[in-house]
Design a protein around this motif. Structure first.
Motif, PDB file in Angstrom:
ATOM      1  N   ARG A  54      14.711   3.478   0.408  1.00  0.00           N
ATOM      2  CA  ARG A  54      13.117   4.140   0.523  1.00  0.00           C
ATOM      3  C   ARG A  54      12.732   4.382  -0.713  1.00  0.00           C
ATOM      4  N   GLY A  57      11.051   1.891  -2.922  1.00  0.00           N
ATOM      5  CA  GLY A  57       9.871   1.576  -2.552  1.00  0.00           C
ATOM      6  C   GLY A  57       9.833   0.653  -1.168  1.00  0.00           C
ATOM      7  N   MET A  58      11.139   0.203  -0.727  1.00  0.00           N
ATOM      8  CA  MET A  58      11.098  -0.242   0.484  1.00  0.00           C
ATOM      9  C   MET A  58      11.371   0.521   1.583  1.00  0.00           C
ATOM     10  N   ARG A  71      12.923  -3.776   2.886  1.00  0.00           N
ATOM     11  CA  ARG A  71      12.179  -5.241   2.815  1.00  0.00           C
ATOM     12  C   ARG A  71      11.254  -4.298   2.186  1.00  0.00           C
ATOM     13  N   TYR A  72      10.651  -5.170   0.930  1.00  0.00           N
ATOM     14  CA  TYR A  72       9.761  -4.784  -0.359  1.00  0.00           C
ATOM     15  C   TYR A  72       9.006  -6.335  -0.350  1.00  0.00           C
ATOM     16  N   GLU A  73       7.777  -5.607   0.125  1.00  0.00           N
ATOM     17  CA  GLU A  73       6.648  -6.374   0.502  1.00  0.00           C
ATOM     18  C   GLU A  73       5.904  -7.240  -1.131  1.00  0.00           C
ATOM     19  N   CYS A  81      10.635 -13.611   2.728  1.00  0.00           N
ATOM     20  CA  CYS A  81      11.703 -13.181   1.463  1.00  0.00           C
ATOM     21  C   CYS A  81      12.869 -14.257   0.715  1.00  0.00           C
ATOM     22  N   VAL A 110      14.441  -3.985  -6.988  1.00  0.00           N
ATOM     23  CA  VAL A 110      12.980  -3.545  -6.792  1.00  0.00           C
ATOM     24  C   VAL A 110      12.930  -2.336  -7.633  1.00  0.00           C
ATOM     25  N   ASN A 114       8.957  -1.747  -8.620  1.00  0.00           N
ATOM     26  CA  ASN A 114       8.050  -0.824  -7.241  1.00  0.00           C
ATOM     27  C   ASN A 114       7.237   0.409  -7.886  1.00  0.00           C
ATOM     28  N   ARG A 119       3.673  -6.181  -7.575  1.00  0.00           N
ATOM     29  CA  ARG A 119       4.222  -6.969  -6.206  1.00  0.00           C
ATOM     30  C   ARG A 119       4.396  -8.165  -6.172  1.00  0.00           C
ATOM     31  N   GLU A 125      13.619  -9.167   0.041  1.00  0.00           N
ATOM     32  CA  GLU A 125      14.723  -8.053   1.021  1.00  0.00           C
ATOM     33  C   GLU A 125      16.643  -8.023  -0.073  1.00  0.00           C
TER      34      GLU A 125
END
Ligand code: HGY
Ligand code: MN
Ligand code: MN
Length: 424
Positions: A54, A57-58, A71-73, A81, A110, A114, A119, A125
């Motif tokens: 978290r 940024g997930m 999951r990081y969009e 993903c 990730v 972030n 992005r 993921e």
């Protein structure tokens, strides 16, 4: 979790190593690292990983088998993903790096994206698999099998050495065994599965290389053997009249070792766990259970070796008048890594200024299960002294850093397989 562990305060390698050490403090044994599937220590580790995901940024959650999933969009929410993963369970008296290095490095990559506000055209993921080692329930890769949709429900009834069933252990952990099927992902949701892992052998060190490209993960067969003879008084039963299950097991173990040693190629056989009952100094052992793990460079070679070993054990049991029960508890075929992924890993390694070197993996990995729903690629990081499944297992900071930079570059330059329907 203190702010000092955040990735932006150190080089990737330093921050990763710090977190590897931090995760290793979560153990069921004070002076050793032992974190077995569905224990309260695994639960505590899952909470730490959820927090780290978290913070990177997930969106993160625990799935119904105990995998920690983040999951990081991408630029467009809901895109397929690139899945990165490794495991967070350990063997008994484990090293700190086997599994956690891959999970923590993936989170670090990730976090770095972030931090830059970057992005990609696909989601990322990260999955920390809950059971790769298979220490508790005579079956391995439970986490990745559930995610790949190949989890065998019959395993729910198997019991650990204390008699606790997997079903009950899941409930105690806070999970619903009847929802395991919902952990399964679809092939079209994944562009690929990539795993970074400590090499666990001496090859990269001997070549003075920090990282390598894995070509394939060698298959393995595991068996559970039980010999039953007759317990009796250690002082009164003459040697010639005994049906000692433990001396029978000892002969079997010696035969396995001899057979594998005599093999010209890289056949390996291990008896890693043994229990003698009733287990007293002055009682002839009446029943012995032991495990067998056999691996070879090709599936054909492994299957022939297993058949030979089984024949030898049967002969020993017959000659010693011992009843034998022999079950295959696990069988994994060799999993080849996808050339289009090994190419991209090789390009990233070269771009980071390292020689590109390819090697197979003798150890098993979650990719063996993930191959059922995705193409698989693996990056190996050098392992000091080739030592693994041992507390002395170690990765140098510079090598952890090299691995992270290679993985980050693979992610940033990632191109989905061209013929993939719906790929962007
Ligand atoms: O046993 C293996 O190869 C893996 O480390 N679980
Ligand atoms: Mn591992
Ligand atoms: Mn391992």
């Amino acid at each position: 979790m203190g702010a000092g562990t955040a990735f932006q305060h150190a080089s990737l390698g330093e921050a990763i190593a710090r977190r590897v050490h931090q995760l290793a403090t979560i153990s069921e044994e004070g002076d050793k690292l032992t974190r077995i599937y569905l224990t309260k220590e695994l639960r505590a580790a899952s909470d730490v990983l959820l927090g780290w995901m978290r913070e990177a940024g997930m969106n993160a959650h625990l799935d119904p088998i105990g995998n920690v999933c983040g999951r990081y969009e991408g630029e467009q929410p809901g895109a397929p993903c690139l899945m990165l993963g490794s495991h967070y369970d350990t063997v008994r008296d484990a090293g700190k790096w086997d599994g956690p290095l891959g999970v923590i490095t993936a989170i670090a990559c990730v976090a770095e994206l972030n931090r830059r506000g970057k992005r990609l055209q696909f989601a990322i993921e990260v999955v920390a698999f809950a059971d790769e080692e298979g220490v508790r329930f005579a079956s391995t890769l439970l986490g990745s099998r559930a995610l790949a949709g190949t989890f065998d429900e019959s395993v729910l009834g198997t019991r650990d050495r204390d008699g606790v069933s997997m079903r009950d252990a899941l409930v105690t952990f806070g999970l619903d065994p009847d929802r395991i099927g919902t952990a399964a992902r679809l092939r079209q949701e994944l562009l690929a599965y990539l795993e970074l892992h400590i090499e666990q052998g001496p090859v990269l060190e001997n070549r003075n290389l920090p990282v390598g490209v894995v070509t394939a993960i060698a298959g393995a067969t595991r068996l559970a053997a039980r010999l039953t003879g007759m317990a009796g008084h250690a002082g009164t039963v003459p040697m010639a009249l005994r049906r000692d299950a433990l001396t029978g097991a000892a002969e079997c173990i010696g035969a396995i070792e001899q057979f594998c040693r005599a093999d010209e190629s890289s056949l390996v056989g291990t008896v890693g766990d043994i229990q003698a009952r009733p287990g007293a100094t002055n009682v002839i052992p009446g029943e012995v259970s032991f495990t067998i793990d056999i691996r070879a460079p090709t599936d054909m070679h492994r299957k022939c070796a297993v058949a030979d070993v089984v024949r030898q054990i049967e002969a020993i049991a017959r000659r010693r008048h011992l009843a034998l029960q022999l079950d295959v508890t696990h069988e994994n075929r060799t999993a080849p890594c996808a050339p289009w992924l090994t190419d991209q890993i090789a390009q990233a390694i070269a771009a980071e200024g390292f020689p590109v070197f390819e090697l197979p993996s003798g150890a098993g990995h979650d990719g063996m299960a993930m191959i059922d729903i995705a193409d698989v690629g693996m990056i190996f990081v050098r392992c000091r002294g080739g030592i693994s499944h041992h507390p002395d297992e170690h990765v140098e900071l510079a090598d952890a850093d090299a691995g992270a930079r290679v993985l980050l570059r693979v992610i940033e330059n990632f191109r989905p397989r061209e013929d993939r329907a719906g790929a962007r």
